[in-house]
Design an enzyme around this catalytic site. Structure first.
Site, PDB file in Angstrom:
ATOM      1  N   SER A 124       0.947  -1.258   0.154  1.00  0.00           N
ATOM      2  CA  SER A 124       0.055  -0.062  -0.021  1.00  0.00           C
ATOM      3  C   SER A 124       0.973   1.295   0.115  1.00  0.00           C
ATOM      4  O   SER A 124       2.088   1.390   0.491  1.00  0.00           O
ATOM      5  CB  SER A 124      -0.851  -0.116   1.023  1.00  0.00           C
ATOM      6  OG  SER A 124      -1.237   1.137   1.512  1.00  0.00           O
ATOM      7  N   TYR A 149      -2.204  -1.059  10.804  1.00  0.00           N
ATOM      8  CA  TYR A 149      -2.523  -1.575   9.549  1.00  0.00           C
ATOM      9  C   TYR A 149      -1.215  -1.115   8.534  1.00  0.00           C
ATOM     10  O   TYR A 149      -0.523  -2.091   7.875  1.00  0.00           O
ATOM     11  CB  TYR A 149      -3.856  -1.016   9.017  1.00  0.00           C
ATOM     12  CG  TYR A 149      -3.842  -1.389   7.621  1.00  0.00           C
ATOM     13  CD1 TYR A 149      -4.000  -2.640   7.034  1.00  0.00           C
ATOM     14  CD2 TYR A 149      -3.731  -0.266   6.398  1.00  0.00           C
ATOM     15  CE1 TYR A 149      -4.202  -2.798   5.627  1.00  0.00           C
ATOM     16  CE2 TYR A 149      -3.693  -0.414   5.313  1.00  0.00           C
ATOM     17  CZ  TYR A 149      -3.880  -1.839   4.723  1.00  0.00           C
ATOM     18  OH  TYR A 149      -4.054  -1.882   3.451  1.00  0.00           O
ATOM     19  N   LYS A 153       2.032  -3.512   6.790  1.00  0.00           N
ATOM     20  CA  LYS A 153       2.390  -3.803   5.310  1.00  0.00           C
ATOM     21  C   LYS A 153       3.913  -3.188   5.313  1.00  0.00           C
ATOM     22  O   LYS A 153       4.765  -3.848   4.399  1.00  0.00           O
ATOM     23  CB  LYS A 153       1.737  -2.613   4.458  1.00  0.00           C
ATOM     24  CG  LYS A 153       0.141  -2.735   4.438  1.00  0.00           C
ATOM     25  CD  LYS A 153      -0.141  -3.986   3.507  1.00  0.00           C
ATOM     26  CE  LYS A 153      -1.465  -4.501   3.435  1.00  0.00           C
ATOM     27  NZ  LYS A 153      -1.698  -5.620   3.044  1.00  0.00           N
TER      28      LYS A 153
HETATM   29  P1  NAD Z   1     -11.036  -7.169   1.202  1.00  0.00           P
HETATM   30  O1  NAD Z   1     -11.152  -7.108   2.731  1.00  0.00           O
HETATM   31  O2  NAD Z   1     -12.240  -7.153   0.198  1.00  0.00           O
HETATM   32  O3  NAD Z   1     -10.309  -8.535   0.760  1.00  0.00           O
HETATM   33  C1  NAD Z   1      -9.454  -9.494   1.610  1.00  0.00           C
HETATM   34  C2  NAD Z   1      -9.829 -10.497   1.578  1.00  0.00           C
HETATM   35  O4  NAD Z   1      -8.979 -11.479   2.306  1.00  0.00           O
HETATM   36  C3  NAD Z   1     -11.067 -10.886   2.075  1.00  0.00           C
HETATM   37  O5  NAD Z   1     -11.901 -11.717   1.130  1.00  0.00           O
HETATM   38  C4  NAD Z   1     -11.157 -11.642   3.347  1.00  0.00           C
HETATM   39  O6  NAD Z   1     -12.076 -12.323   3.626  1.00  0.00           O
HETATM   40  C5  NAD Z   1      -9.759 -12.396   2.920  1.00  0.00           C
HETATM   41  N1  NAD Z   1      -8.969 -12.636   4.477  1.00  0.00           N
HETATM   42  C6  NAD Z   1      -8.424 -11.721   5.407  1.00  0.00           C
HETATM   43  N2  NAD Z   1      -7.775 -12.618   6.117  1.00  0.00           N
HETATM   44  C7  NAD Z   1      -7.615 -13.616   5.637  1.00  0.00           C
HETATM   45  C8  NAD Z   1      -7.091 -14.951   6.296  1.00  0.00           C
HETATM   46  N3  NAD Z   1      -6.352 -14.828   7.224  1.00  0.00           N
HETATM   47  N4  NAD Z   1      -7.021 -15.936   5.476  1.00  0.00           N
HETATM   48  C9  NAD Z   1      -7.951 -16.181   4.423  1.00  0.00           C
HETATM   49  N5  NAD Z   1      -8.733 -14.925   3.842  1.00  0.00           N
HETATM   50  C10 NAD Z   1      -8.418 -13.931   4.550  1.00  0.00           C
HETATM   51  O7  NAD Z   1      -9.812  -6.134   0.940  1.00  0.00           O
HETATM   52  P2  NAD Z   1      -9.262  -5.493  -0.593  1.00  0.00           P
HETATM   53  O8  NAD Z   1      -9.722  -4.103  -0.620  1.00  0.00           O
HETATM   54  O9  NAD Z   1      -9.661  -6.292  -1.635  1.00  0.00           O
HETATM   55  O10 NAD Z   1      -7.785  -5.755  -0.254  1.00  0.00           O
HETATM   56  C11 NAD Z   1      -6.934  -6.732  -0.635  1.00  0.00           C
HETATM   57  C12 NAD Z   1      -5.553  -6.303  -0.151  1.00  0.00           C
HETATM   58  O11 NAD Z   1      -4.954  -5.145  -0.715  1.00  0.00           O
HETATM   59  C13 NAD Z   1      -5.272  -6.233   1.550  1.00  0.00           C
HETATM   60  O12 NAD Z   1      -4.115  -7.171   1.840  1.00  0.00           O
HETATM   61  C14 NAD Z   1      -5.391  -4.775   1.622  1.00  0.00           C
HETATM   62  O13 NAD Z   1      -4.571  -4.612   2.771  1.00  0.00           O
HETATM   63  C15 NAD Z   1      -4.543  -4.298   0.340  1.00  0.00           C
HETATM   64  N6  NAD Z   1      -4.794  -3.177  -0.079  1.00  0.00           N
HETATM   65  C16 NAD Z   1      -5.941  -2.671  -0.061  1.00  0.00           C
HETATM   66  C17 NAD Z   1      -6.339  -1.241  -0.372  1.00  0.00           C
HETATM   67  C18 NAD Z   1      -7.664  -0.583  -0.392  1.00  0.00           C
HETATM   68  O14 NAD Z   1      -7.761   0.527  -0.391  1.00  0.00           O
HETATM   69  N7  NAD Z   1      -8.667  -1.588  -0.786  1.00  0.00           N
HETATM   70  C19 NAD Z   1      -5.243  -0.219  -0.566  1.00  0.00           C
HETATM   71  C20 NAD Z   1      -3.927  -0.866  -0.331  1.00  0.00           C
HETATM   72  C21 NAD Z   1      -3.904  -1.955  -0.177  1.00  0.00           C
HETATM   73  N1  UFG Z   2     -12.619  11.089   3.476  1.00  0.00           N
HETATM   74  C1  UFG Z   2     -13.760  12.054   3.844  1.00  0.00           C
HETATM   75  N2  UFG Z   2     -14.747  11.384   4.391  1.00  0.00           N
HETATM   76  C2  UFG Z   2     -15.192   9.952   4.439  1.00  0.00           C
HETATM   77  C3  UFG Z   2     -13.878   9.092   4.210  1.00  0.00           C
HETATM   78  C4  UFG Z   2     -12.565   9.747   3.649  1.00  0.00           C
HETATM   79  O1  UFG Z   2     -13.937  13.289   3.839  1.00  0.00           O
HETATM   80  O2  UFG Z   2     -16.116   9.363   5.104  1.00  0.00           O
HETATM   81  C5  UFG Z   2     -11.555  11.723   2.899  1.00  0.00           C
HETATM   82  C6  UFG Z   2     -10.200  11.464   3.804  1.00  0.00           C
HETATM   83  O3  UFG Z   2     -10.189  12.298   4.721  1.00  0.00           O
HETATM   84  C7  UFG Z   2      -9.310  11.493   2.579  1.00  0.00           C
HETATM   85  C8  UFG Z   2     -10.122  11.023   1.230  1.00  0.00           C
HETATM   86  O4  UFG Z   2     -11.320  11.049   1.627  1.00  0.00           O
HETATM   87  O5  UFG Z   2      -8.733  12.797   2.393  1.00  0.00           O
HETATM   88  C9  UFG Z   2      -9.624   9.425   1.166  1.00  0.00           C
HETATM   89  O6  UFG Z   2      -9.754   8.710   2.275  1.00  0.00           O
HETATM   90  P1  UFG Z   2     -10.065   7.126   2.322  1.00  0.00           P
HETATM   91  O7  UFG Z   2     -10.462   6.613   3.678  1.00  0.00           O
HETATM   92  O8  UFG Z   2     -11.007   6.752   0.970  1.00  0.00           O
HETATM   93  O9  UFG Z   2      -8.704   6.594   1.893  1.00  0.00           O
HETATM   94  P2  UFG Z   2      -7.166   6.875   2.658  1.00  0.00           P
HETATM   95  O10 UFG Z   2      -6.438   7.622   1.471  1.00  0.00           O
HETATM   96  O11 UFG Z   2      -7.350   7.315   3.731  1.00  0.00           O
HETATM   97  O12 UFG Z   2      -6.863   5.350   2.768  1.00  0.00           O
HETATM   98  C10 UFG Z   2      -6.724   4.357   1.659  1.00  0.00           C
HETATM   99  C11 UFG Z   2      -6.975   3.033   2.463  1.00  0.00           C
HETATM  100  C12 UFG Z   2      -5.759   2.604   3.095  1.00  0.00           C
HETATM  101  C13 UFG Z   2      -4.526   2.565   2.165  1.00  0.00           C
HETATM  102  C14 UFG Z   2      -4.531   4.116   1.568  1.00  0.00           C
HETATM  103  C15 UFG Z   2      -3.345   4.048   0.533  1.00  0.00           C
HETATM  104  O13 UFG Z   2      -8.118   3.111   3.301  1.00  0.00           O
HETATM  105  O14 UFG Z   2      -5.907   1.348   3.454  1.00  0.00           O
HETATM  106  O15 UFG Z   2      -5.749   4.391   1.017  1.00  0.00           O
HETATM  107  O16 UFG Z   2      -3.438   3.140  -0.436  1.00  0.00           O
HETATM  108  F1  UFG Z   2      -3.264   2.330   2.875  1.00  0.00           F
END
Ligand code: NAD
Ligand code: UFG
Length: 337
Positions: A124, A149, A153
């Protein structure tokens, strides 16, 4: 080639599983469904002519992993499984470190025992923490993440880098996602958060769908164009494509490399509201609130390394991200349930 996709029922995992199947890979999904639904995988199969193998289980279960590797000739692993709620990680840090860090170590041990050394890891942009340099490039120091979190990472990236340095058989891609949004254009798969969403787009979608009353905009005093937070939103289908490119790259190389996956373009919260209103025709009522703890003013990718080395760049713009988000929400007002 057969790919093990951990967390493949989740938001990004389901879109990538679809992309893998469409590209002709065989896929085994391992997911404990703690934050997802099996229906996502049924929908993925609906969108292709291929089928996938689903194993319900946990990456912390070493015996189960050994069985999966014994039963299937896995060529590479895409590791999405993890917990991702920043606020929850502050309250329950051990749960995050156990699941995200310990779980990844167990997975790597099982991979090594099965002689599978190719891994694509979901990292991330959060690993960069707060920095004055923008856009963010891969050479910047990591490690200043402000919550468990983010730290999980950082730690996994560290463990995987040490692993790659210790044993040249490993080939590992660390993919640093910026802000994934959007959904498959069919509207059949998308993001399905449990409870009240934390992230901007899922929250706006639920306001548009009438499930939540108004959006709280966290902070309008940042040093940005309109004072609200700026992020690099990337379409989840572009992100899935980035995984296929990374898989291709690690097939023919060794070592550990990090790539940013973002668009390089930043949008403020108010710009996102406006774009979503335009795409959906829905008014999004919002109210200004103080800054949210741990938020930064701006986060934007320099993705030139991914273009240079993976031949990858995003192709979907903001309007498409918003339209696809809205189509998914409209067609699935209660998610997969
Ligand atoms: P998500 O929660 O939709 O998907 C994660 C999946 O992993 C889920 O299906 C959950 O059931 C499964 N899971 C969790 N723990 C597990 C375990 N111990 N064993 C087996 N399955 C397990 O999340 P996502 O948005 O698809 O994110 C996928 C990956 O990308 C995650 O590692 C997350 O940290 C990373 N990531 C997501 C974002 C974002 O904003 N969505 C940003 C940066 C990184
Ligand atoms: N925001 C609002 N109101 C809300 C939610 C978010 O104003 O209800 C704003 C936040 O303050 C920020 C922007 O919208 O300025 C984006 O916020 P998000 O929560 O959607 O995303 P973040 O950038 O905070 O974080 C996301 C994921 C993290 C990841 C990061 C970088 O949640 O897990 O992007 O990939 F690490």
């Amino acid at each position: 080639m057969k790919i093990l996709v951990t967390g493949g029922a989740g938001y990004i995992g389901s879109h990538t599983t679809l992309a893998l199947l469409e590209a002709g890979f065989e896929v085994v999904v391992l997911d404990n469904l703690c934050n997802s639904s099996k229906i996502a995988l049924t929908r993925v199969e609906q969108l292709t002519t291929s089928t996938l193998t689903f194993v319900e289980g946990d990456i912390n279960d070493r015996a189960l992993l050994d069985n999966v590797f014994a039963e299937h000739r896995i060529g590479a692993v895409m590791h999405f499984a993890g917990l991702k709620a920043v606020g929850e990680s502050v309250v329950q840090p051990l749960m995050y470190y156990r699941n995200n860090v310990a779980g990844t170590l167990i997975l790597c041990e099982a991979m090594a025992a099965a002689k599978v050394f190719k891994l694509v890891f979901s990292s991330s942009a959060t690993v960069y923490g707060e920095t004055n340099e923008m856009p963010l490039h891969e050479q910047l120091p990591t490690g200043s993440a402000t919550n468990p979190y983010g730290q999980s990472k950082v730690m996994v990236e560290r463990c995987l880098s040490d692993l790659g340095a210790a044993d040249p058989r490993w080939s590992i891609a660390l993919l640093r996602y910026f802000n994934p949004v959007g959904a498959h254009s069919s509207g059949l798969i998308g993001e399905n958060p449990n409870g009240r969403p934390n992230n901007l787009l899922p929250y706006i979608s639920q306001v548009a769908a009438g499930k939540l009353e108004e959006l709280a905009v966290y902070g309008n005093d940042y040093p940005t164009t309109d004072g609200t937070g700026v992020r690099d939103y990337i379409h989840v289908v572009d992100l899935a494509d980035g995984h296929l490119r990374a898989l291709q790259a690690i097939e023919s190389s060794h070592g550990v490399a990090a790539w940013n996956l973002g668009t390089g373009v930043g949008y403020s919260v108010l710009q996102i509201i406006e774009a979503f209103e335009k795409a959906s025709g829905c008014k999004i009522p919002y109210r200004l609130f103080p800054r949210r703890d741990g938020d930064i003013a701006e986060c934007r990718a320099d993705s030139s390394k991914a273009l240079r080395e993976l031949g990858w760049q995003s192709t979907r713009g903001l309007a498409e991200m918003m339209m696809d988000t809205w189509r998914w929400t409209r067609q699935n007002p209660t998610g997969y349930s």
